[in-house]
Write an enzyme that holds these catalytic residues in place. Sequence first.
Site, PDB file in Angstrom:
ATOM      1  N   SER B 178       0.416  -0.850  -0.017  1.00 56.49           N
ATOM      2  CA  SER B 178       0.083   0.049   0.144  1.00 56.49           C
ATOM      3  C   SER B 178       0.279   0.788  -0.233  1.00 56.49           C
ATOM      4  CB  SER B 178      -1.206  -0.337   1.265  1.00 56.49           C
ATOM      5  OG  SER B 178      -1.688   0.933   1.441  1.00 56.49           O
ATOM      6  N   ASP B 344      -9.097  -6.447  -4.866  1.00 56.39           N
ATOM      7  CA  ASP B 344      -7.912  -5.323  -4.007  1.00 56.39           C
ATOM      8  C   ASP B 344      -8.647  -4.579  -4.892  1.00 56.39           C
ATOM      9  OD1 ASP B 344      -7.197  -2.931  -3.055  1.00 56.39           O
ATOM     10  OD2 ASP B 344      -5.064  -4.173  -3.338  1.00 56.39           O
ATOM     11  N   HIS B 377      -7.855  -5.294   0.004  1.00 58.31           N
ATOM     12  CA  HIS B 377      -6.293  -4.826  -0.158  1.00 58.31           C
ATOM     13  C   HIS B 377      -5.592  -4.927   1.475  1.00 58.31           C
ATOM     14  CE1 HIS B 377      -3.612  -1.766  -0.294  1.00 58.31           C
ATOM     15  NE2 HIS B 377      -3.789  -0.917   0.789  1.00 58.31           N
TER      16      HIS B 377
END
Lengths: 405, 405
Positions: B178, B344, B377
């Site tokens: 991320s 995601d 995610h």
Amino acid sequence: MSGQDAPAAKAPPEAGDPGMERRTRALGEADQPSSLVMRFGRERPLVLDSGATIEDWQIAYQTYGTLDAKRSNAVLVCHALTGDQHAASRNPVTGKPGWWETMVGPGKPIDTDRYFVICSNVLGGCMGTTGPASTNPATGRVWGLDLPVVTIRDMVRAQAALVDALGIETLFCVAGGSMGGMQVLEWAASYPQRVFCALPIATAARHSSQNIAFHEVGRQAVMADPEWNGGRYLELGTNPKKGLAVARMAAHITYMSEEGLHRKFGRELQNREKIAFGFDADFQVESYLRHQGLTFVDRFDANSYLYVTRAMDYFDLAADAGGRLAQVFRGTATRFCIVSFTSDWLFPTEESKAVVRALNAAGASVSFVEIESDRGHDAFLLDEPEMFATIRGFLSSAAAARGIA
Amino acid sequence: MSGQDAPAAKAPPEAGDPGMERRTRALGEADQPSSLVMRFGRERPLVLDSGATIEDWQIAYQTYGTLDAKRSNAVLVCHALTGDQHAASRNPVTGKPGWWETMVGPGKPIDTDRYFVICSNVLGGCMGTTGPASTNPATGRVWGLDLPVVTIRDMVRAQAALVDALGIETLFCVAGGSMGGMQVLEWAASYPQRVFCALPIATAARHSSQNIAFHEVGRQAVMADPEWNGGRYLELGTNPKKGLAVARMAAHITYMSEEGLHRKFGRELQNREKIAFGFDADFQVESYLRHQGLTFVDRFDANSYLYVTRAMDYFDLAADAGGRLAQVFRGTATRFCIVSFTSDWLFPTEESKAVVRALNAAGASVSFVEIESDRGHDAFLLDEPEMFATIRGFLSSAAAARGIA
């Protein structure tokens, strides 16, 4: 129906609030709408899913076109979460055109030269149908959170009372997108004899976990605003507009698609030259969202937002049938046309397909069109030629079958 | 580096706030972290992308494993938006295990028996690295919004200063998911000679319009809270926890997938019997989200949330190269392994593929794995055997090439 009039509840003015005038107008609509109003009294109480009963209530509505002599050409248009009865007429609060003027009007797909269109504000709304911003006739005070929680089925019950009062036995069509589509499905399930054809668009037979989650964020944003005051803000003269604006911003993202946002805004800056290294709206998408939040609070009641989102959360058409949606529609004679959009991630095509499968299993007449669009969930409100053509064709064919001129 | 110590800034206690003790502990970490701290003074000012300079600053970090004699086995782990330096050690604020203990440790994919792992709190954070909750040594007051806005590149500059101070010329690996993955990409772009291999996971070379929009909602939720007080809440003894909780709730939805939420919660009720017809948490997904919001505010600083989300928004690795990402990596000798997850939707696989295409065009060594998962995610933080196997294999092969024992 009774003709009982309740005094309009208006919030005290707030100095220096640029949205104040419009807001006062918006709240004025709650009791004294610039629309037709049907009032009901104790002879027609509204018995709700929760078990509660509302004895004095009203429903605000607009009509377009003319009811034919056989009363056979009525189309009920159901609005979405933040919509209202002004589908095809100027909105008295915003001054803007109706929310579905591309769809409803003379020569439009829902052709008011052929059909008599009714659109009513939902139960729990804030544009003249009984909702939390309305005055409770029994107490003379604003309902606020004392209003019983309502469901999609309750909204449909209220609409059925209106349709009865208008002397219409069978609706030619019930049509709507998003929460409007939920109402369409509920009409077809609850009153199959009264719905000749049904047009549920960009919707689902039950609200998903993710969608409940987004609604909960919105409600928490409203309730976190100290000006919400436990729901008593109208009486206390406060305005939870910051919380409601945040709720609207979060929701608005879900109405668009990633592709659509990218096409429309990308990473474009407000100041085309360079980033500002600050927390003001730097990207165009930020100022767009802020604008969406700010204009929304001028036209919508925060408690209504809680009630109407909750009604959607609770929607699960097959719950009473143990999850067997086909059973809900077994034996129906209603003709269905289901429409979804490829980039709608709030009510994805898979949700529509689940309805189509159930209708097929129930032996119903159903057509289904998935429309290619990058405009996400909001596509149903926009200029989508394939949607218009689909709906025009479906209605023409159904009208011929029903003998509508 | 200077050894300058600043007094710890603590908010005045708030009576009756159950999160108060933990919150005071969390804010204590801002100046006096339970970690190693590297302090820098005027001899090593931090010159930021904005043009501003921070003269006295510090970086809090943890290390795991042992640096080898050649200083060749250092792995820099970069954390995500709300992470911190406690990747593989108990978090002093929450008392919970480190956020990547499944990945980092003896015998784990990032094996601390082989590698020397460094994890530092990002610039702008609130766990001991200079951020808005830190004291500005020049004034003795909390920085608040007086701290210049920082970027991902600024975070990497601060990490590079730490790596310098630790006497490490070339990192064996930079790894993270991320926002951590953004730092990995920035490291590889800004210091190609200093990164032997790079592991950007569930990330993108630029923040999308939709993601900026979600961040903006979060920031507006924080800033709408009157207890935010224009960012001066620490000095004024207020706590914008309601706004921050709403921000976290909205963000948390984006960390999961629709399928994952459905599998985990569906439409299950808190009270299994029936719906409650109210606005308390009725569905399990609601109470889960509320819990996420409430626990987050005990460990995170609201202004840090603004700064770190802003850094992500501003991330656009190819901006200076006119959008030509391949040009950014031209001639790089760094080996890349890119990982994404099928469900995601915050950093979809397409974003990783754009990086892979650019690296291929730049002639770089790159492998790419898209992992099947319904956990959205957050999968990069979870027990994903295929991710572990991929990373273990990639690092072993790279370690052999670098001659790490």
